[in-house]
Scaffold this active site. Structure first.
Site, mmCIF file in Angstrom:
data_model
loop_
_atom_site.group_PDB
_atom_site.id
_atom_site.type_symbol
_atom_site.label_atom_id
_atom_site.label_comp_id
_atom_site.label_asym_id
_atom_site.label_seq_id
_atom_site.Cartn_x
_atom_site.Cartn_y
_atom_site.Cartn_z
ATOM 1 N N GLY A 192 5.170 0.785 -2.216
ATOM 2 C CA GLY A 192 6.593 0.846 -1.913
ATOM 3 C C GLY A 192 7.488 1.018 -3.118
ATOM 4 N N THR A 239 0.319 -14.501 6.133
ATOM 5 C CA THR A 239 1.602 -14.312 6.804
ATOM 6 C C THR A 239 2.236 -12.997 6.369
ATOM 7 O OG1 THR A 239 1.948 -16.697 6.881
ATOM 8 C CG2 THR A 239 3.896 -15.301 7.160
ATOM 9 N N CYS A 287 0.084 -0.150 -16.066
ATOM 10 C CA CYS A 287 -0.983 -1.141 -15.932
ATOM 11 C C CYS A 287 -1.887 -1.194 -17.152
ATOM 12 C CB CYS A 287 -1.816 -0.836 -14.688
ATOM 13 S SG CYS A 287 -0.875 -0.916 -13.161
#
Length: 384
Positions: free
Chosen positions: A204, A245, A330
């Site tokens: 995203g 969740t 990264c």
């Protein structure tokens, strides 16, 4: 940080769009229910919203709603896809995997884990100076025991687009699964991802959504699911592939960012190409080389090496003018030559000094590249 510093590192992350931030806050503070709560309206609204988001994301890649699994981002999606396929490969004796040497470490490292600890035979294809893996090179290496091919959509350092759509059509009639890390390409080259790719990893925060949210598309072949096993346990959410969740605010942020990008993609591409031309025109004042095949590249990423200039020294010199990077966020802390540029067969001095410039209209609409180019030109030794 000074407001005059231009941000040209959107391949690492974009700024969250204001409209997205408002949506995220709403689902944090007003409609804050747990999508797994079935006994009250708060939970029902959250569940309905998540399904709406799931359906929209599925439509963008020509998938079914139930084929979209929400994750924390492309790294987790890559791990679920590759490590999740491993048990099926072990059961069937298909332990050969084809990938490329220019993949993100979020693909390379899980595959090295399979190779080093579980006996998989992982083949890393070299792209050559173009930075592009050919479909023929992949097909030539298919074997009866080839479990999967993992090939990124858009390279995160060079912006070179890989032929994933053509490859998907070729592999769709074989037993070999295709996984595509689409962190950099999702939304930007949309037609490619509508091809029959078995597994697609989405991030995203490359399109204006918050960090920490992404998805894995697990496309069926007819009635047959991709035979993934979970790599985490506890709760059974997301078809037992991603327990925990559901982060409803982040999911709704991804949904909103995807909608915005879907609505404005044509203008985004037009502005991105215009910025590319302005940057290249300004860089004409310098001596530089572009790394990678520019005929198969996204419009918003350039990888540049400047003659006789050290990339790290250049970044330090420009830090008050522009935010740029030497490669993947990264791995940028290691200060080692880019594994992508090295795999392309470029000399060590080029691989160690490639700079990545990446922009995201309209967030960089007002950037003027000319002062940056003039600074670089002054740093370069005069030709004798």
């Amino acid at each position: 940080m000074s407001a005059v510093v231009a941000y040209l590192d959107v391949a690492a992350t974009t700024r969250v769009e204001p409209r997205v931030a408002e949506v995220v806050l709403h689902w944090m503070t007003e409609d804050f229910g747990n999508a797994g709560s079935r006994t009250h309206e708060y939970g029902a609204r959250a569940k309905k919203a998540v399904q709406q988001a799931r359906s929209f994301l599925a439509d963008t890649v020509n998938a079914k709603t139930e084929e979209v699994i929400f994750t924390s981002g492309a790294t987790e999606s890559n791990n679920i896809a590759l490590l999740g396929l491993a048990p099926y490969g072990e059961t069937t004796g298909r332990k050969h995997i084809i990938t490329s040497a220019i993949e993100h470490k979020a693909v390379i490292e899980p595959l090295l884990h399979l190779q080093e600890t579980r006996g998989f035979d992982v083949e890393f294809l070299q792209p050559g100076p173009s930075g592009r893996i050919s479909v023929e090179a992949v097909l030539e290496r298919l074997r009866p025991d080839t479990l999967a091919v993992s090939l990124m959509h858009v390279n995160n350092e060079t912006g070179v687009i890989q032929p994933v759509a053509e490859l998907a059509e070729k592999l769709h009639t074989t037993p070999t699964y295709l996984h595509v890390d689409a962190a950099q390409g999702y939304g930007k080259v949309p037609d490619d991802l509508r091809a029959p790719i078995d597994l697609i990893s989405i991030s995203g925060h490359k399109i204006g959504a918050p960090k920490g949210i992404g998805a894995l598309v697990t496309r069926r072949r007819g009635w047959d699911k991709v035979p993934l096993e979970p790599i985490m346990f506890g709760g059974g959410q997301e078809r037992k592939l991603r327990p925990g969740t559901l982060p409803v605010p982040l999911i709704m942020g991804l949904y909103e960012a995807t909608k915005i990008f879907h609505e404005s993609r044509e203008s985004w591409e037009r502005e991105a190409r215009a910025m590319r031309e302005r940057i290249l025109d300004a860089l004409g004042k310098t001596r530089f080389h572009l790394n990678g095949d520019q005929t198969h590249a996204v419009p918003h990423i350039l990888n540049v090496t400047f003659d006789q200039l050290n990339a790290e020294a250049l970044i330090v010199r420009l830090k008050d003018q522009v935010a740029i990077a030497t490669g993947s966020a990264c791995t940028s802390a290691s200060y080692t030559p880019s594994h992508v540029l090295k795999a392309m067969g470029l000399p060590d001095d080029v691989a160690a000094n490639g700079l990545r410039l990446s922009w995201f209209p309209p967030q960089t609409r007002d950037f003027d590249p000319l002062p940056i180019a003039e600074t670089i030109a002054r740093m370069q030794p005069q030709e004798s």
